[in-house]
Design an enzyme around this catalytic site. Structure first.
Site, PDB file in Angstrom:
ATOM      1  CB  THR A 188      -1.166   0.111   1.036  1.00  0.00           C
ATOM      2  OG1 THR A 188      -1.576   1.223   1.348  1.00  0.00           O
ATOM      3  CG2 THR A 188      -0.297  -0.130   2.568  1.00  0.00           C
ATOM      4  CG  ASP A 189      -1.099   5.515  -0.909  1.00  0.00           C
ATOM      5  OD1 ASP A 189      -1.809   4.671   0.055  1.00  0.00           O
ATOM      6  OD2 ASP A 189      -1.858   5.939  -1.157  1.00  0.00           O
ATOM      7  CD  GLU A 190      -3.377   3.202   3.736  1.00  0.00           C
ATOM      8  OE1 GLU A 190      -3.412   3.503   5.371  1.00  0.00           O
ATOM      9  OE2 GLU A 190      -4.411   3.005   3.620  1.00  0.00           O
ATOM     10  CE1 TYR A 225      -2.997  -2.912   5.643  1.00  0.00           C
ATOM     11  CE2 TYR A 225      -3.655  -0.409   5.119  1.00  0.00           C
ATOM     12  CZ  TYR A 225      -3.374  -2.071   4.797  1.00  0.00           C
ATOM     13  OH  TYR A 225      -3.035  -1.948   3.561  1.00  0.00           O
ATOM     14  CE  LYS A 235       0.497  -5.504   3.001  1.00  0.00           C
ATOM     15  NZ  LYS A 235      -0.527  -5.890   2.208  1.00  0.00           N
TER      16      LYS A 235
HETATM   17  P1  NAD Z   1      -9.443  -6.930   2.334  1.00  0.00           P
HETATM   18  O1  NAD Z   1      -9.004  -7.578   3.631  1.00  0.00           O
HETATM   19  O2  NAD Z   1     -10.310  -6.823   1.820  1.00  0.00           O
HETATM   20  O3  NAD Z   1      -9.245  -8.776   1.434  1.00  0.00           O
HETATM   21  C1  NAD Z   1      -8.218  -9.668   2.502  1.00  0.00           C
HETATM   22  C2  NAD Z   1      -8.291 -11.292   2.473  1.00  0.00           C
HETATM   23  O4  NAD Z   1      -7.298 -11.891   3.222  1.00  0.00           O
HETATM   24  C3  NAD Z   1      -9.165 -11.817   2.958  1.00  0.00           C
HETATM   25  O5  NAD Z   1     -10.022 -12.608   2.257  1.00  0.00           O
HETATM   26  C4  NAD Z   1      -9.073 -12.991   3.941  1.00  0.00           C
HETATM   27  O6  NAD Z   1      -9.864 -13.658   4.279  1.00  0.00           O
HETATM   28  C5  NAD Z   1      -7.963 -12.692   4.129  1.00  0.00           C
HETATM   29  N1  NAD Z   1      -6.962 -13.266   4.836  1.00  0.00           N
HETATM   30  C6  NAD Z   1      -7.200 -12.527   6.086  1.00  0.00           C
HETATM   31  N2  NAD Z   1      -6.267 -12.832   6.878  1.00  0.00           N
HETATM   32  C7  NAD Z   1      -5.458 -14.642   6.145  1.00  0.00           C
HETATM   33  C8  NAD Z   1      -4.488 -15.097   6.395  1.00  0.00           C
HETATM   34  N3  NAD Z   1      -3.805 -14.945   7.924  1.00  0.00           N
HETATM   35  N4  NAD Z   1      -4.566 -16.085   5.774  1.00  0.00           N
HETATM   36  C9  NAD Z   1      -5.303 -16.285   4.951  1.00  0.00           C
HETATM   37  N5  NAD Z   1      -6.133 -15.635   4.409  1.00  0.00           N
HETATM   38  C10 NAD Z   1      -6.203 -14.078   5.174  1.00  0.00           C
HETATM   39  O7  NAD Z   1      -8.120  -6.581   1.666  1.00  0.00           O
HETATM   40  P2  NAD Z   1      -8.376  -6.030   0.028  1.00  0.00           P
HETATM   41  O8  NAD Z   1      -8.748  -4.551  -0.235  1.00  0.00           O
HETATM   42  O9  NAD Z   1      -8.569  -6.977  -0.886  1.00  0.00           O
HETATM   43  O10 NAD Z   1      -7.053  -6.104  -0.018  1.00  0.00           O
HETATM   44  C11 NAD Z   1      -5.336  -6.852  -0.294  1.00  0.00           C
HETATM   45  C12 NAD Z   1      -3.754  -6.315  -0.004  1.00  0.00           C
HETATM   46  O11 NAD Z   1      -3.993  -5.230  -0.874  1.00  0.00           O
HETATM   47  C13 NAD Z   1      -4.097  -5.980   1.256  1.00  0.00           C
HETATM   48  O12 NAD Z   1      -2.508  -6.624   1.281  1.00  0.00           O
HETATM   49  C14 NAD Z   1      -3.776  -4.557   1.325  1.00  0.00           C
HETATM   50  O13 NAD Z   1      -2.196  -4.176   2.413  1.00  0.00           O
HETATM   51  C15 NAD Z   1      -3.063  -4.177  -0.194  1.00  0.00           C
HETATM   52  N6  NAD Z   1      -3.608  -2.811  -0.706  1.00  0.00           N
HETATM   53  C16 NAD Z   1      -5.225  -2.941  -0.365  1.00  0.00           C
HETATM   54  C17 NAD Z   1      -5.929  -1.562  -1.157  1.00  0.00           C
HETATM   55  C18 NAD Z   1      -6.692  -1.396  -0.956  1.00  0.00           C
HETATM   56  O14 NAD Z   1      -7.322  -0.108  -0.959  1.00  0.00           O
HETATM   57  N7  NAD Z   1      -7.988  -1.863  -0.324  1.00  0.00           N
HETATM   58  C19 NAD Z   1      -4.793  -0.297  -1.157  1.00  0.00           C
HETATM   59  C20 NAD Z   1      -3.364  -0.744  -1.510  1.00  0.00           C
HETATM   60  C21 NAD Z   1      -2.686  -2.191  -1.099  1.00  0.00           C
HETATM   61  P1  TYD Z   2     -10.405   4.077   4.185  1.00  0.00           P
HETATM   62  O1  TYD Z   2     -12.218   3.313   3.215  1.00  0.00           O
HETATM   63  O2  TYD Z   2     -10.913   3.297   5.739  1.00  0.00           O
HETATM   64  O3  TYD Z   2      -9.317   4.043   3.799  1.00  0.00           O
HETATM   65  P2  TYD Z   2      -7.750   3.962   4.082  1.00  0.00           P
HETATM   66  O4  TYD Z   2      -7.707   4.821   5.811  1.00  0.00           O
HETATM   67  O5  TYD Z   2      -7.314   3.109   4.032  1.00  0.00           O
HETATM   68  O6  TYD Z   2      -7.363   5.382   3.449  1.00  0.00           O
HETATM   69  O7  TYD Z   2     -10.776   5.517   4.430  1.00  0.00           O
HETATM   70  C1  TYD Z   2     -10.414   6.485   3.142  1.00  0.00           C
HETATM   71  C2  TYD Z   2     -11.070   8.086   4.466  1.00  0.00           C
HETATM   72  O8  TYD Z   2     -12.148   7.759   4.656  1.00  0.00           O
HETATM   73  C3  TYD Z   2      -9.920   8.419   5.013  1.00  0.00           C
HETATM   74  O9  TYD Z   2      -9.675   9.127   4.821  1.00  0.00           O
HETATM   75  C4  TYD Z   2     -10.446   7.764   6.457  1.00  0.00           C
HETATM   76  C5  TYD Z   2     -11.851   8.539   6.057  1.00  0.00           C
HETATM   77  N1  TYD Z   2     -13.130   7.949   7.324  1.00  0.00           N
HETATM   78  C6  TYD Z   2     -14.971   8.398   7.531  1.00  0.00           C
HETATM   79  O10 TYD Z   2     -14.051   9.488   7.013  1.00  0.00           O
HETATM   80  N2  TYD Z   2     -15.488   8.129   7.476  1.00  0.00           N
HETATM   81  C7  TYD Z   2     -15.883   6.349   7.899  1.00  0.00           C
HETATM   82  O11 TYD Z   2     -16.343   6.072   8.268  1.00  0.00           O
HETATM   83  C8  TYD Z   2     -14.555   5.341   7.418  1.00  0.00           C
HETATM   84  C9  TYD Z   2     -14.427   4.067   6.750  1.00  0.00           C
HETATM   85  C10 TYD Z   2     -13.268   6.514   6.625  1.00  0.00           C
END
Ligand code: NAD
Ligand code: TYD
Length: 349
Positions: free
Chosen positions: A132-134, A157, A161
């Site tokens: 992630t970019d975070e 988080y 990561k």
């Molecule tokens: P998500 O929470 O929707 O899915 C995570 C999946 O991992 C789930 O299916 C869960 O069951 C599985 N999981 C969790 N713990 C596990 C374990 N111990 N063993 C096996 N499986 C397990 O997450 P997402 O949003 O799809 O993100 C996927 C990846 O991409 C993550 O690594 C996250 O850090 C990264 N990422 C997410 C975003 C975003 O915007 N959502 C952006 C950049 C990077």
């Molecule tokens: P989120 O979807 O949790 O992603 P991330 O924190 O990983 O960027 O949140 C996106 C943005 O929205 C973040 O600035 C937090 C804000 N947010 C709210 O204002 N209200 C909410 O209920 C949630 C879940 C997030």
């Protein structure tokens, strides 16, 4: 071309799009989805492709070294796309250890397994770590994260990561494990679990519930259509240089409050409600502790080396997302029943 690909976390939001893409793009390859099916994992996300002859699902935990070794032995993977993680910042604030366990220990367990399985022949192998970019911390009003931005994680988080990213690079430098990494901005689209901003707002608008905006709503995120992320992962898996990191972003920055207002207007239109109905639900609530002000990505390395660019901008992607949720209310009702209600009351009441 990889013959046998392990995708971890393939039942989650991004993972399900990655699995779908790999299964359909590479019918000659076996795609194995390993997922523990935590609250965030849902096999309904893959119903349209789960009968494909080149798809396998394996329920298991990335912390289980014996299970992983057996899986590598059985499927002889030549590539791993590692997405399994705890992924929600708010949950990491209330339970940091769960994030250390899955994101740090789980990743190292998976790295060890790949290293052991591949030690006699690293040729043609690839370990792709999705991040992630975070990890780069928080930007002010100006500037973009590049691949050279120093790590400065500020939530449990992002710290977990960042730690996993460091371990992945350490396995490249120390053991020559052929790794590649990407750091992506916020994704949105179908199958997004409604604890994250966009699906939570859609779900609440639909039910005429308050729309909780943290703090003053001026926080900024760079939003990417999830299928564009899956396409970037496919591209980097096949064309990325070993040991390198690629930033992926949408070039699509929105302040939270502007995004929520836009969302309200689109939902009013789709639900045929009077203009302004959903905006009246916006409620400013207590801020997230340590809330990062702004994330924004410079994805020029990926564009210059591999020609990848986002395919759609937010307004079009958002409309598609909102429509998807309205057409898939059964999915939404299913994932918001049970444990979700307990989480929601703890987080917002
Ligand atoms: P998500 O929470 O929707 O899915 C995570 C999946 O991992 C789930 O299916 C869960 O069951 C599985 N999981 C969790 N713990 C596990 C374990 N111990 N063993 C096996 N499986 C397990 O997450 P997402 O949003 O799809 O993100 C996927 C990846 O991409 C993550 O690594 C996250 O850090 C990264 N990422 C997410 C975003 C975003 O915007 N959502 C952006 C950049 C990077
Ligand atoms: P989120 O979807 O949790 O992603 P991330 O924190 O990983 O960027 O949140 C996106 C943005 O929205 C973040 O600035 C937090 C804000 N947010 C709210 O204002 N209200 C909410 O209920 C949630 C879940 C997030």
């Amino acid at each position: 071309m990889f013959k046998s690909i392990l995708v971890t976390g393939g039942a989650g939001f991004i993972g399900s799009h990655v699995v779908r893409r790999m299964v359909t793009q590479y019918p000659g390859s076996t795609i194995v989805n390993l997922d523990a099916l935590t609250y965030a994992g849902n096999l309904e996300n893959l119903r349209d492709i789960d009968q494909s002859p080149n798809y396998r699902f394996e329920k298991g935990n990335i912390l289980d070294a014996a299970f992983l070794a057996q899986l590598f032995d059985q499927y002889q993977f030549d590539a791993v796309i590692h997405l399994a993680a705890e992924s929600h910042v708010d949950r990491s604030i209330s339970d940091p250890l769960a994030f250390v366990q899955t994101n740090v220990l789980g990743t190292v367990t998976l790295l060890n397994t790949a290293r052991n399985a591949w030690q006699n022949d690293l040729d043609g192998k690839r370990f792709y770590h999705v991040s992630t970019d975070e990890v780069y911390g928080s930007l002010g009003e100006e500037g973009l994260f590049t691949e050279n931005t120093p790590y400065d994680p500020r939530s449990p988080y992002s710290a977990s990561k960042a730690s996993s990213d460091h371990f992945v690079r350490a396995y490249w430098h120390t053991y020559h494990l052929p790794v590649v990494l990407s750091n992506c901005s916020n994704n949105y689209g179908p199958y997004h679990f409604p604890e994250k901003l966009i699906p939570l707002m859609i779900s609440n608008i639909r039910q005429m519930k308050p729309l909780p905006v943290y703090g003053d709503g001026k926080y900024t995120r760079d939003w990417l259509w999830v299928e564009d992320h899956a396409r970037a992962i496919d591209t980097i898996l096949h064309q990325g240089r070993t040991g390198e990191t690629y930033n992926i972003g949408g070039n699509n920055e929105w302040k939270n409050i502007d995004l929520v207002e836009k969302l309200c207007d689109i939902m009013d239109e789709l639900l045929e409600r009077a203009p302004g109905t959903s905006r009246s639900l916006i409620t400013f609530v207590k801020d997230r502790p340590g809330h990062d002000l702004r994330y924004a990505i410079d994805a020029s390395k990926l564009r210059d080396e591999m020609g990848w660019e986002p395919s759609i901008q937010f307004e079009e992607g958002f409309r598609k997302t909102a429509l998807w949720y309205l057409e898939n209310t059964e999915w939404l009702d299913h994932v918001t029943s049970g444990a979700y209600q307990t989480y929601y009351s703890k987080q917002y009441d």
